[in-house]
Write a protein that holds these residues in place. Sequence first.
Motif: not given
Length: 415
Positions: A110-118, A52-54, A58-60
Amino acid sequence: MFKELHPNIRARILIQFLSKIIGSMIFPFMAIYFSMEINSKVAGILLMINVLAQFLAGMYGGHLADIIGRKKLMVAGELLKVFAFLGMVLCNSPVFHSPWITFVMLLLIGVAQGLINPAGEAMLIDVSTPENRSFMYSVSYWANNLSMMIGIIVGGWFFVDYLFPLLVALFIMSFVTAWLTISLISETLKQKAVLKKGSYGLVGMLKNYGQVLHDYRFLLYTLGGIAVMSIEFQRSNYISVRLAEDFQALLVHFGPLGNITLNGVQIVSVLTAVNTLFIVLFTVPVARFVTKRAQQPIMYVGFTLFAIGFAVCAFANNLAVLLLATAVLSIGELLYVPTRQTILAAIVDDDRRGAYMAFNGIIFQIGKMIGSVSLVFAPFIGKYGMATFTILLGVLSIVFSAAALKSGWKKVLAK
């Protein structure tokens, strides 16, 4: 042809390969780690929180990628991973041990991946062309599968007894990937002259995604993606459980080499290995075939083969049939993955690529949910009912995608 790709694309594929080859030695086994250190129920909750955190990050991150730039966000994410991996090393060292701090570090990753992937996905679209996107996505998919295969094999042997050295290797690799991102990736976002007040905040993000949600063609295409991902996640849910229940001890004859006994779990591993081997061996020739051909028909053929292969796996109890079905679904996967990504890149709003690619990530989360829910209703409809359900999902993936692309699309879709 690989050398003709933009330097950012080549760098991104290399960085992902290095990250996943080490990460796959550890992350697939974290459920085992938390189950051993705490208990299985808490492990499930912790991993759900991480997913969920990721997703939220990712949305942000997708929103930020459209206003501050791709590279800045990727570098920030890579540096956050360096810090988090250092934390994982320190709290799993011979002198200090804490599974709870490990979870916090995993959350940061997980947060870092959410920033990197998009940001990374948007950057790939920025620097690619309609002519080379299917090849680019095929090579990226091949590299990801090869790195995961190597990582999971090594991790399976060493995770339990050599976790600390693996974490040290991951920490070192995080430094390497951060350095590669800083030195090899160039910014591709054309910065807007003046950002409106509140662009970075929650209101700005909601407004950005509100415009994405008004793109009904993209939403239809997303529904098609959810349908096909729901088929994909049957492998780790219903199909795995069914094979484990139906196969207790299957005797396989290898002629003069002798016999071997396989249980259901081992058969799942064999089928997964065959699927991965197909991806690794045949990505390049299939990519050459797909490039410069009409993308939509190939994608629909891929959806069809993918659904048929999984539908057979839902009821077949013959190993040869299961292997043949895995070959069929693997060919379908090779056909639909690059073509669907190529078409997706063509239909997103050029000014909101980060947001679109982040929102596209919802197909994996909902696909996982449907795959998990299938375990609830599978006993009521039986294995042939599940095969029918799988075919239905394949039909829906074609129907929704065709509805999204039925009028006025760019030349890449009809070449």
